[in-house]
Scaffold this motif. Structure first.
Motif, PDB file in Angstrom:
ATOM      1  N   PRO A 166      46.542 -55.810  58.887  1.00 35.90           N
ATOM      2  CA  PRO A 166      46.293 -57.252  58.959  1.00 35.90           C
ATOM      3  C   PRO A 166      45.567 -57.769  57.727  1.00 35.90           C
ATOM      4  CG  PRO A 166      44.715 -56.085  60.329  1.00 35.90           C
ATOM      5  CD  PRO A 166      45.677 -55.045  59.819  1.00 35.90           C
ATOM      6  N   SER A 167      46.117 -58.823  57.145  1.00 37.60           N
ATOM      7  CA  SER A 167      45.534 -59.375  55.924  1.00 37.60           C
ATOM      8  C   SER A 167      44.202 -60.062  56.222  1.00 37.60           C
ATOM      9  CB  SER A 167      46.479 -60.420  55.317  1.00 37.60           C
ATOM     10  OG  SER A 167      47.725 -59.858  55.009  1.00 37.60           O
ATOM     11  N   PRO A 168      43.174 -59.809  55.394  1.00 37.75           N
ATOM     12  CA  PRO A 168      41.936 -60.587  55.554  1.00 37.75           C
ATOM     13  C   PRO A 168      42.246 -62.054  55.285  1.00 37.75           C
ATOM     14  CG  PRO A 168      41.911 -59.372  53.499  1.00 37.75           C
ATOM     15  CD  PRO A 168      43.109 -58.891  54.255  1.00 37.75           C
ATOM     16  N   ALA A 169      41.710 -62.936  56.085  1.00 43.08           N
ATOM     17  CA  ALA A 169      42.049 -64.354  55.957  1.00 43.08           C
ATOM     18  C   ALA A 169      40.871 -65.221  56.376  1.00 43.08           C
ATOM     19  CB  ALA A 169      43.271 -64.688  56.817  1.00 43.08           C
ATOM     20  N   ARG A 170      40.907 -66.468  55.960  1.00 47.49           N
ATOM     21  CA  ARG A 170      39.904 -67.428  56.437  1.00 47.49           C
ATOM     22  C   ARG A 170      40.555 -68.377  57.429  1.00 47.49           C
ATOM     23  NH1 ARG A 170      38.545 -71.676  51.487  1.00 47.49           N
ATOM     24  NH2 ARG A 170      40.670 -72.171  50.868  1.00 47.49           N
ATOM     25  N   GLU A 171      39.772 -68.799  58.380  1.00 46.74           N
ATOM     26  CA  GLU A 171      40.203 -69.774  59.377  1.00 46.74           C
ATOM     27  C   GLU A 171      39.823 -71.153  58.855  1.00 46.74           C
ATOM     28  OE1 GLU A 171      39.491 -69.236  63.871  1.00 46.74           O
ATOM     29  OE2 GLU A 171      37.868 -70.555  63.215  1.00 46.74           O
ATOM     30  N   VAL A 172      40.780 -72.066  58.782  1.00 50.89           N
ATOM     31  CA  VAL A 172      40.530 -73.422  58.295  1.00 50.89           C
ATOM     32  C   VAL A 172      40.719 -74.401  59.454  1.00 50.89           C
ATOM     33  CG1 VAL A 172      41.268 -75.236  56.696  1.00 50.89           C
ATOM     34  CG2 VAL A 172      41.239 -72.835  55.955  1.00 50.89           C
ATOM     35  N   SER A 173      39.692 -75.216  59.679  1.00 49.35           N
ATOM     36  CA  SER A 173      39.705 -76.114  60.841  1.00 49.35           C
ATOM     37  C   SER A 173      39.316 -77.529  60.453  1.00 49.35           C
ATOM     38  CB  SER A 173      38.720 -75.617  61.907  1.00 49.35           C
ATOM     39  OG  SER A 173      39.001 -74.302  62.315  1.00 49.35           O
ATOM     40  N   ILE A 174      39.709 -78.468  61.286  1.00 50.61           N
ATOM     41  CA  ILE A 174      39.146 -79.811  61.204  1.00 50.61           C
ATOM     42  C   ILE A 174      37.965 -79.819  62.162  1.00 50.61           C
ATOM     43  CG2 ILE A 174      40.760 -80.751  62.943  1.00 50.61           C
ATOM     44  CD1 ILE A 174      40.607 -83.416  61.311  1.00 50.61           C
ATOM     45  N   ILE A 175      36.794 -80.208  61.663  1.00 50.28           N
ATOM     46  CA  ILE A 175      35.575 -80.163  62.466  1.00 50.28           C
ATOM     47  C   ILE A 175      34.999 -81.567  62.603  1.00 50.28           C
ATOM     48  CG2 ILE A 175      35.135 -77.806  61.685  1.00 50.28           C
ATOM     49  CD1 ILE A 175      32.881 -78.918  59.922  1.00 50.28           C
ATOM     50  N   TYR A 176      34.292 -81.794  63.710  1.00 50.17           N
ATOM     51  CA  TYR A 176      33.718 -83.119  63.972  1.00 50.17           C
ATOM     52  C   TYR A 176      32.601 -82.985  65.001  1.00 50.17           C
ATOM     53  CZ  TYR A 176      37.225 -82.514  67.654  1.00 50.17           C
ATOM     54  OH  TYR A 176      37.995 -81.995  68.668  1.00 50.17           O
ATOM     55  N   LYS A 207      36.534 -91.160  67.419  1.00 48.45           N
ATOM     56  CA  LYS A 207      37.760 -91.521  66.701  1.00 48.45           C
ATOM     57  C   LYS A 207      38.802 -90.412  66.840  1.00 48.45           C
ATOM     58  CE  LYS A 207      35.357 -94.425  63.314  1.00 48.45           C
ATOM     59  NZ  LYS A 207      35.092 -94.690  61.883  1.00 48.45           N
ATOM     60  N   MET A 208      39.024 -90.002  68.071  1.00 41.59           N
ATOM     61  CA  MET A 208      39.892 -88.864  68.322  1.00 41.59           C
ATOM     62  C   MET A 208      41.355 -89.149  68.003  1.00 41.59           C
ATOM     63  SD  MET A 208      37.956 -86.433  68.945  1.00 41.59           S
ATOM     64  CE  MET A 208      39.307 -85.310  69.169  1.00 41.59           C
ATOM     65  N   GLN A 209      41.761 -90.414  68.080  1.00 39.26           N
ATOM     66  CA  GLN A 209      43.157 -90.726  67.770  1.00 39.26           C
ATOM     67  C   GLN A 209      43.459 -90.464  66.294  1.00 39.26           C
ATOM     68  OE1 GLN A 209      40.758 -92.787  68.433  1.00 39.26           O
ATOM     69  NE2 GLN A 209      40.944 -94.767  67.415  1.00 39.26           N
ATOM     70  N   ILE A 210      42.474 -90.686  65.426  1.00 36.82           N
ATOM     71  CA  ILE A 210      42.677 -90.413  63.998  1.00 36.82           C
ATOM     72  C   ILE A 210      42.591 -88.911  63.733  1.00 36.82           C
ATOM     73  CG2 ILE A 210      41.834 -90.843  61.658  1.00 36.82           C
ATOM     74  CD1 ILE A 210      40.833 -93.540  62.557  1.00 36.82           C
ATOM     75  N   ILE A 211      41.667 -88.235  64.417  1.00 36.33           N
ATOM     76  CA  ILE A 211      41.557 -86.779  64.272  1.00 36.33           C
ATOM     77  C   ILE A 211      42.850 -86.109  64.725  1.00 36.33           C
ATOM     78  CG2 ILE A 211      40.389 -84.721  65.188  1.00 36.33           C
ATOM     79  CD1 ILE A 211      37.791 -86.351  65.130  1.00 36.33           C
ATOM     80  N   ASP A 212      43.407 -86.567  65.829  1.00 37.24           N
ATOM     81  CA  ASP A 212      44.681 -86.020  66.315  1.00 37.24           C
ATOM     82  C   ASP A 212      45.797 -86.253  65.287  1.00 37.24           C
ATOM     83  OD1 ASP A 212      43.523 -85.175  68.661  1.00 37.24           O
ATOM     84  OD2 ASP A 212      44.160 -86.908  69.833  1.00 37.24           O
ATOM     85  N   ALA A 213      45.796 -87.441  64.691  1.00 36.59           N
ATOM     86  CA  ALA A 213      46.821 -87.763  63.695  1.00 36.59           C
ATOM     87  C   ALA A 213      46.693 -86.854  62.476  1.00 36.59           C
ATOM     88  CB  ALA A 213      46.705 -89.230  63.285  1.00 36.59           C
ATOM     89  N   LEU A 214      45.469 -86.644  62.000  1.00 39.78           N
ATOM     90  CA  LEU A 214      45.240 -85.744  60.864  1.00 39.78           C
ATOM     91  C   LEU A 214      45.668 -84.328  61.206  1.00 39.78           C
ATOM     92  CD1 LEU A 214      41.754 -86.918  59.535  1.00 39.78           C
ATOM     93  CD2 LEU A 214      43.838 -86.726  58.163  1.00 39.78           C
ATOM     94  N   TYR A 215      45.288 -83.887  62.394  1.00 40.64           N
ATOM     95  CA  TYR A 215      45.633 -82.529  62.822  1.00 40.64           C
ATOM     96  C   TYR A 215      47.153 -82.328  62.824  1.00 40.64           C
ATOM     97  CZ  TYR A 215      46.291 -78.425  65.725  1.00 40.64           C
ATOM     98  OH  TYR A 215      46.697 -77.191  66.200  1.00 40.64           O
ATOM     99  N   ASN A 216      47.865 -83.270  63.400  1.00 42.04           N
ATOM    100  CA  ASN A 216      49.321 -83.130  63.518  1.00 42.04           C
ATOM    101  C   ASN A 216      50.010 -83.133  62.152  1.00 42.04           C
ATOM    102  OD1 ASN A 216      49.233 -83.002  66.324  1.00 42.04           O
ATOM    103  ND2 ASN A 216      49.364 -85.224  66.560  1.00 42.04           N
ATOM    104  N   VAL A 217      49.563 -84.017  61.259  1.00 40.72           N
ATOM    105  CA  VAL A 217      50.185 -84.087  59.926  1.00 40.72           C
ATOM    106  C   VAL A 217      49.882 -82.828  59.122  1.00 40.72           C
ATOM    107  CG1 VAL A 217      50.146 -85.286  57.697  1.00 40.72           C
ATOM    108  CG2 VAL A 217      50.247 -86.605  59.813  1.00 40.72           C
ATOM    109  N   ILE A 218      48.612 -82.417  59.095  1.00 36.10           N
ATOM    110  CA  ILE A 218      48.222 -81.262  58.278  1.00 36.10           C
ATOM    111  C   ILE A 218      48.839 -79.970  58.796  1.00 36.10           C
ATOM    112  CG2 ILE A 218      46.282 -79.827  57.509  1.00 36.10           C
ATOM    113  CD1 ILE A 218      44.572 -82.382  57.554  1.00 36.10           C
ATOM    114  N   SER A 219      48.724 -79.728  60.099  1.00 32.63           N
ATOM    115  CA  SER A 219      49.266 -78.482  60.649  1.00 32.63           C
ATOM    116  C   SER A 219      50.780 -78.425  60.481  1.00 32.63           C
ATOM    117  CB  SER A 219      48.881 -78.338  62.125  1.00 32.63           C
ATOM    118  OG  SER A 219      49.364 -79.428  62.896  1.00 32.63           O
ATOM    119  N   GLY A 220      51.438 -79.583  60.567  1.00 35.53           N
ATOM    120  CA  GLY A 220      52.884 -79.617  60.382  1.00 35.53           C
ATOM    121  C   GLY A 220      53.301 -79.271  58.963  1.00 35.53           C
ATOM    122  N   VAL A 221      52.537 -79.766  57.982  1.00 37.54           N
ATOM    123  CA  VAL A 221      52.845 -79.495  56.579  1.00 37.54           C
ATOM    124  C   VAL A 221      52.550 -78.043  56.221  1.00 37.54           C
ATOM    125  CG1 VAL A 221      52.124 -79.991  54.215  1.00 37.54           C
ATOM    126  CG2 VAL A 221      52.543 -81.865  55.788  1.00 37.54           C
TER     127      VAL A 221
END
Length: 312
Positions: free
Chosen positions: A264-274, A280-294
């Motif tokens: 298993p490759s060593p890796a870092r976990e990258v998250s959106i934190i708040y 403002k969860m509707q904006i956080i959800d929007a950011l999450y969906n766009v970033i994770s999709g890309v």
């Protein structure tokens, strides 16, 4: 006492200067000064010691500003509640991103997000993890993108992706002939590192510590940017480790210097934190969906071992 007066007081406490605070609040300096004087007269206390340069809070002023910050933050949440109820995705959103993520991730998602959510006014700052946690706690950031886990009771973490470490091994290095390397191959004394304050640096140190009982903090060479580390490595000063997304921008002629780890490759976990009370969860959800999709299309690694960004 008004919310506006409290906002003015917070601006002065932050900038320690009436003129700069007025510019920040988009009012004239006399207007701001008059409102602060009215607040002090009503409370019958002196909040700011104007004889000091820069301006300082009095003892009671520090307590007032602490409470004012809570009041202003809660008042701002009224609009957040209304927006959330209406499903409105817009307004100002303050986002922090750590330096080792900003240059690779931001170009990948920003244009897509702006096109999809044109009513959101993103205010993005490049900050280290310590600054991010402080600003989220103080209400100066709505969310951030950082390496996790951070083990903070007041912070919620939502994982966006896992990003493997990749070795950058220059010509004539002892690991040059290895197609895939192992963690046990690493030697911290042979490693070029980012300067103190970068969580990716801590991840590299923690990775190397897993195979050495003790590591001396007097390293050979440190730098403030990953690009500089690559240049120093090319000069024969040592190897370095890169986040996977940075390797996508490495010049084609330098690709032979890249070495992946055995799984298993060593890796870092990258998250959106708040903050846990963020509304403002509707904006956080929007950011999450766009970033994770890309990012899902750019990182196909699944078998990874998460390396903590916290000092051990």
């Amino acid at each position: 006492m008004t919310i506006t007066q409290l906002k003015y007081a917070l601006a002065i406490a932050e900038h320690q200067n009436f003129t700069k605070a007025a510019e920040k609040c988009y009012v004239t300096q006399p207007t701001l000064s008059t409102q602060i004087q009215k607040l002090e007269d009503e409370l019958d206390v002196v909040i700011f010691d104007r004889s000091k340069k820069p301006i300082e809070l009095t003892e009671v002023g520090r307590k007032i500003v602490f409470q004012a910050r809570n009041i202003v933050n809660e008042a701002d949440r009224i609009q957040d509640i209304v927006d959330q109820q209406k499903g409105f995705i817009g307004g100002e959103f303050r986002l922090g991103i750590i330096p080792t993520i900003m240059p690779t991730l931001l170009p990948m998602f920003l244009q897509n997000f702006i096109k999809k959510y044109p009513k959101v006014k993103l205010k993005i700052e490049e900050l280290n993890t310590e600054e991010i946690l402080s600003r989220i706690s103080d209400g100066h950031l709505d969310a951030a993108i950082a390496a996790t886990p951070l083990e903070s009771d007041n912070i919620k973490e939502r994982v966006l992706y896992y990003e493997p470490f990749v070795a950058y091994v220059p010509t004539n290095h002892r690991l040059r002939d290895k197609k895939n390397i192992e963690v046990s191959d690493l030697d911290i004394d042979d490693m070029l590192l980012l300067e103190d304050g970068h969580c990716f640096r801590e991840g590299v140190i923690n990775l190397c510590k897993s195979f050495k009982d003790h590591i001396d903090d007097n390293f050979q060479l440190e730098s403030g940017s990953i690009e500089t580390l690559i240049k120093l490595s090319n000069e024969g000063l040592g190897m370095t480790l890169l986040p996977y997304l940075h390797t996508l921008d490495v010049k084609e002629k330098l690709n032979p210097n890249l070495r992946h780890f055995k799984e298993p490759s060593p890796a870092r976990e990258v998250s959106i934190i708040y903050h846990k009370s963020e509304l403002k969860m509707q904006i956080i959800d929007a950011l999450y969906n766009v970033i994770s999709g890309v990012v899902r299309g750019a990182i196909a690694f699944q078998n990874v071992e998460i390396i903590s960004p916290l000092s051990k």
